[in-house]
Scaffold this motif. Sequence first.
Motif, PDB file in Angstrom:
ATOM      1  N   GLY A 117       0.806  -1.218   0.000  1.00 12.87           N
ATOM      2  CA  GLY A 117       0.000   0.000   0.000  1.00 12.87           C
ATOM      3  C   GLY A 117       0.840   1.269   0.000  1.00 12.87           C
ATOM      4  O   GLY A 117       0.549   2.218  -0.738  1.00 12.87           O
ATOM      5  N   ILE A 118       1.882   1.278   0.828  1.00 11.76           N
ATOM      6  CA  ILE A 118       2.662   2.522   0.980  1.00 11.76           C
ATOM      7  C   ILE A 118       3.452   2.845  -0.290  1.00 11.76           C
ATOM      8  O   ILE A 118       3.473   3.998  -0.747  1.00 11.76           O
ATOM      9  N   ILE A 119       4.091   1.852  -0.894  1.00 14.73           N
ATOM     10  CA  ILE A 119       4.825   2.133  -2.145  1.00 14.73           C
ATOM     11  C   ILE A 119       3.823   2.428  -3.270  1.00 14.73           C
ATOM     12  O   ILE A 119       4.046   3.311  -4.100  1.00 14.73           O
ATOM     13  N   GLY A 120       2.696   1.719  -3.263  1.00 11.00           N
ATOM     14  CA  GLY A 120       1.651   2.028  -4.246  1.00 11.00           C
ATOM     15  C   GLY A 120       1.194   3.469  -4.123  1.00 11.00           C
ATOM     16  O   GLY A 120       0.951   4.160  -5.120  1.00 11.00           O
ATOM     17  N   PHE A 121       1.095   3.922  -2.890  1.00 11.06           N
ATOM     18  CA  PHE A 121       0.687   5.297  -2.599  1.00 11.06           C
ATOM     19  C   PHE A 121       1.738   6.299  -3.096  1.00 11.06           C
ATOM     20  O   PHE A 121       1.419   7.281  -3.776  1.00 11.06           O
ATOM     21  N   ILE A 122       3.004   6.035  -2.757  1.00 12.60           N
ATOM     22  CA  ILE A 122       4.079   6.988  -3.089  1.00 12.60           C
ATOM     23  C   ILE A 122       4.284   7.098  -4.603  1.00 12.60           C
ATOM     24  O   ILE A 122       4.466   8.205  -5.134  1.00 12.60           O
ATOM     25  N   VAL A 123       4.227   5.964  -5.279  1.00 12.49           N
ATOM     26  CA  VAL A 123       4.390   5.990  -6.739  1.00 12.49           C
ATOM     27  C   VAL A 123       3.248   6.797  -7.373  1.00 12.49           C
ATOM     28  O   VAL A 123       3.462   7.602  -8.284  1.00 12.49           O
ATOM     29  N   GLY A 124       2.022   6.624  -6.865  1.00 12.33           N
ATOM     30  CA  GLY A 124       0.892   7.414  -7.366  1.00 12.33           C
ATOM     31  C   GLY A 124       1.113   8.901  -7.148  1.00 12.33           C
ATOM     32  O   GLY A 124       0.865   9.727  -8.038  1.00 12.33           O
ATOM     33  N   ASP A 125       1.612   9.258  -5.971  1.00  9.22           N
ATOM     34  CA  ASP A 125       1.913  10.659  -5.652  1.00  9.22           C
ATOM     35  C   ASP A 125       2.920  11.227  -6.667  1.00  9.22           C
ATOM     36  O   ASP A 125       2.676  12.264  -7.308  1.00  9.22           O
ATOM     37  N   ASP A 153       1.597  14.661   0.497  1.00  7.45           N
ATOM     38  CA  ASP A 153       0.838  13.440   0.817  1.00  7.45           C
ATOM     39  C   ASP A 153       1.768  12.374   1.403  1.00  7.45           C
ATOM     40  O   ASP A 153       1.485  11.783   2.450  1.00  7.45           O
ATOM     41  N   THR A 154       2.854  12.126   0.690  1.00  8.57           N
ATOM     42  CA  THR A 154       3.820  11.112   1.136  1.00  8.57           C
ATOM     43  C   THR A 154       4.565  11.586   2.380  1.00  8.57           C
ATOM     44  O   THR A 154       4.758  10.813   3.331  1.00  8.57           O
ATOM     45  N   SER A 155       4.977  12.839   2.408  1.00  4.13           N
ATOM     46  CA  SER A 155       5.730  13.343   3.569  1.00  4.13           C
ATOM     47  C   SER A 155       4.929  13.160   4.855  1.00  4.13           C
ATOM     48  O   SER A 155       5.462  12.711   5.871  1.00  4.13           O
ATOM     49  N   MET A 156       3.641  13.492   4.815  1.00  2.00           N
ATOM     50  CA  MET A 156       2.817  13.382   6.026  1.00  2.00           C
ATOM     51  C   MET A 156       2.495  11.925   6.365  1.00  2.00           C
ATOM     52  O   MET A 156       2.365  11.568   7.540  1.00  2.00           O
ATOM     53  N   THR A 157       2.397  11.087   5.348  1.00  3.56           N
ATOM     54  CA  THR A 157       2.194   9.646   5.583  1.00  3.56           C
ATOM     55  C   THR A 157       3.425   9.043   6.255  1.00  3.56           C
ATOM     56  O   THR A 157       3.318   8.300   7.236  1.00  3.56           O
ATOM     57  N   CYS A 180      -5.557   6.554  -4.560  1.00  4.53           N
ATOM     58  CA  CYS A 180      -5.917   5.418  -5.412  1.00  4.53           C
ATOM     59  C   CYS A 180      -4.811   4.363  -5.367  1.00  4.53           C
ATOM     60  O   CYS A 180      -5.073   3.168  -5.221  1.00  4.53           O
ATOM     61  N   GLY A 181      -3.569   4.804  -5.467  1.00  2.00           N
ATOM     62  CA  GLY A 181      -2.428   3.889  -5.497  1.00  2.00           C
ATOM     63  C   GLY A 181      -2.260   3.105  -4.204  1.00  2.00           C
ATOM     64  O   GLY A 181      -1.778   1.966  -4.227  1.00  2.00           O
ATOM     65  N   GLY A 182      -2.654   3.696  -3.098  1.00  2.00           N
ATOM     66  CA  GLY A 182      -2.574   2.990  -1.821  1.00  2.00           C
ATOM     67  C   GLY A 182      -3.466   1.758  -1.833  1.00  2.00           C
ATOM     68  O   GLY A 182      -3.049   0.650  -1.477  1.00  2.00           O
ATOM     69  N   LEU A 183      -4.698   1.940  -2.278  1.00  2.00           N
ATOM     70  CA  LEU A 183      -5.635   0.798  -2.338  1.00  2.00           C
ATOM     71  C   LEU A 183      -5.251  -0.170  -3.457  1.00  2.00           C
ATOM     72  O   LEU A 183      -5.287  -1.389  -3.275  1.00  2.00           O
ATOM     73  N   ALA A 184      -4.859   0.372  -4.602  1.00  2.00           N
ATOM     74  CA  ALA A 184      -4.465  -0.500  -5.725  1.00  2.00           C
ATOM     75  C   ALA A 184      -3.240  -1.326  -5.354  1.00  2.00           C
ATOM     76  O   ALA A 184      -3.132  -2.502  -5.725  1.00  2.00           O
ATOM     77  N   GLY A 185      -2.319  -0.733  -4.605  1.00  2.00           N
ATOM     78  CA  GLY A 185      -1.129  -1.460  -4.159  1.00  2.00           C
ATOM     79  C   GLY A 185      -1.501  -2.613  -3.237  1.00  2.00           C
ATOM     80  O   GLY A 185      -0.953  -3.710  -3.343  1.00  2.00           O
ATOM     81  N   ILE A 186      -2.429  -2.357  -2.330  1.00  2.00           N
ATOM     82  CA  ILE A 186      -2.868  -3.427  -1.428  1.00  2.00           C
ATOM     83  C   ILE A 186      -3.585  -4.523  -2.227  1.00  2.00           C
ATOM     84  O   ILE A 186      -3.317  -5.707  -2.063  1.00  2.00           O
ATOM     85  N   ASP A 197      14.942   3.383  -0.531  1.00  2.00           N
ATOM     86  CA  ASP A 197      15.470   2.409   0.446  1.00  2.00           C
ATOM     87  C   ASP A 197      15.082   2.793   1.869  1.00  2.00           C
ATOM     88  O   ASP A 197      14.767   1.930   2.686  1.00  2.00           O
ATOM     89  N   GLU A 198      15.112   4.098   2.159  1.00  2.00           N
ATOM     90  CA  GLU A 198      14.720   4.548   3.503  1.00  2.00           C
ATOM     91  C   GLU A 198      13.230   4.292   3.742  1.00  2.00           C
ATOM     92  O   GLU A 198      12.820   3.938   4.852  1.00  2.00           O
ATOM     93  N   VAL A 199      12.446   4.467   2.694  1.00  2.00           N
ATOM     94  CA  VAL A 199      11.006   4.219   2.822  1.00  2.00           C
ATOM     95  C   VAL A 199      10.746   2.735   3.076  1.00  2.00           C
ATOM     96  O   VAL A 199       9.951   2.378   3.953  1.00  2.00           O
ATOM     97  N   LEU A 200      11.434   1.877   2.335  1.00  2.00           N
ATOM     98  CA  LEU A 200      11.239   0.429   2.509  1.00  2.00           C
ATOM     99  C   LEU A 200      11.647  -0.007   3.909  1.00  2.00           C
ATOM    100  O   LEU A 200      11.001  -0.855   4.526  1.00  2.00           O
ATOM    101  N   SER A 201      12.697   0.608   4.428  1.00  2.00           N
ATOM    102  CA  SER A 201      13.136   0.280   5.789  1.00  2.00           C
ATOM    103  C   SER A 201      12.090   0.731   6.815  1.00  2.00           C
ATOM    104  O   SER A 201      11.786   0.017   7.773  1.00  2.00           O
ATOM    105  N   LEU A 202      11.497   1.909   6.603  1.00  2.00           N
ATOM    106  CA  LEU A 202      10.427   2.383   7.496  1.00  2.00           C
ATOM    107  C   LEU A 202       9.215   1.452   7.397  1.00  2.00           C
ATOM    108  O   LEU A 202       8.570   1.149   8.411  1.00  2.00           O
ATOM    109  N   CYS A 203       8.908   0.987   6.185  1.00  2.00           N
ATOM    110  CA  CYS A 203       7.793   0.038   6.010  1.00  2.00           C
ATOM    111  C   CYS A 203       8.042  -1.230   6.826  1.00  2.00           C
ATOM    112  O   CYS A 203       7.121  -1.773   7.448  1.00  2.00           O
ATOM    113  N   GLU A 204       9.283  -1.704   6.815  1.00  2.00           N
ATOM    114  CA  GLU A 204       9.618  -2.918   7.590  1.00  2.00           C
ATOM    115  C   GLU A 204       9.413  -2.683   9.080  1.00  2.00           C
ATOM    116  O   GLU A 204       8.852  -3.513   9.791  1.00  2.00           O
ATOM    117  N   ARG A 205       9.893  -1.540   9.563  1.00  2.00           N
ATOM    118  CA  ARG A 205       9.735  -1.219  10.993  1.00  2.00           C
ATOM    119  C   ARG A 205       8.255  -1.052  11.335  1.00  2.00           C
ATOM    120  O   ARG A 205       7.801  -1.451  12.404  1.00  2.00           O
TER     121      ARG A 205
END
Length: 302
Positions: free
Chosen positions: A6-14, A52-56, A260-266, A285-293
């Motif tokens: 969801g999060i990468i789907g969201f960021i790519v849409g942004d 959008d992404t910064s606040m997420t 839209c990308g957040g839901l489409a990603g999920i 890479d920093e975003v993916l690491s935050l997603c893992e945490r």
Amino acid sequence: MKVKDGIIGFIVGDALGVPVEFVSRSIIEKNHVVDMNEYGTFHQPKGTWSDDTSMTLATMASIVNKNRIDYSDIMDEFLEWILKDKYTNSPDGMFDIGSTTNEALLNYHNGASALKSGCKGERDNGNGSLMRILPLAYINDINYKIVENVSALTHAHKRSKIACVLYVEIARSMLENDLTIEEHVKLACNKIKEYYKGSEELVHFHKIFNNNLKDLSGKGYVIYTFECVIHSLMTTDNYKDAVLKAVNIGGDTDTNAAICGGLAGIYYGYDSIPIDWINEINRIDEVLSLCERYEAFCDESQ
Ligand SMILES: [Mg+2]
């Protein structure tokens, strides 16, 4: 890992929508967006995300750091974003903020408590809280009151709060159930109609409830954004087409495509997101690491 879907789907849409934000539909109709582009509205390099992404990311970082939802700490991280350019990937730092969000953060900066900082007027129903609410969908025991409170940090009007609850409910249905998109939306809408039964606000959601999404605006009003997102999801059958459809409606393109990308990603999964687009995102890479945490936090909170 589910969080990155969801999060990468969201960021790519942004990032896909940033170059054409506020461009009218008539212009976009002549120059359809078909790929990740650079420059445009804010003259940003390819793969730049926006508010959008910064606040997420700020919301996720706060929850991970505190190991819980701490409303004041989330607001502190939002201030780190606007005052110190944290959570940005643009060479210009923070380059875009909505007026209601700006006013609420100013209220907080001037001493108001976190839950008293948000704006409550009917005109304060832009998409500014809907565009940062997705992380809450991954928390298993999340309840409607907490979703409403996180919206209310900036957007405290009932309409914005209900929109956030509906979005989280659709995302949760996609995480929990194996259904079609239409069924997920219907299931979530039914829960919201029941929970807010009697509220005069529900009338504003009737086009979404009835899947009557023909005359789309695409502008930054929370309801228009929601309509655009649901239409884009329901009229496509893969991640790429869904986010491109949201962008090409015009208006608040980055937010529409991000939500839209957040839901489409999920729904379609991380592997459905074009890898060329993911690779364009600076600091991925920093975003993916935050997603893992964040996923570890969600697993622990079960
Ligand atoms: Mg934006």
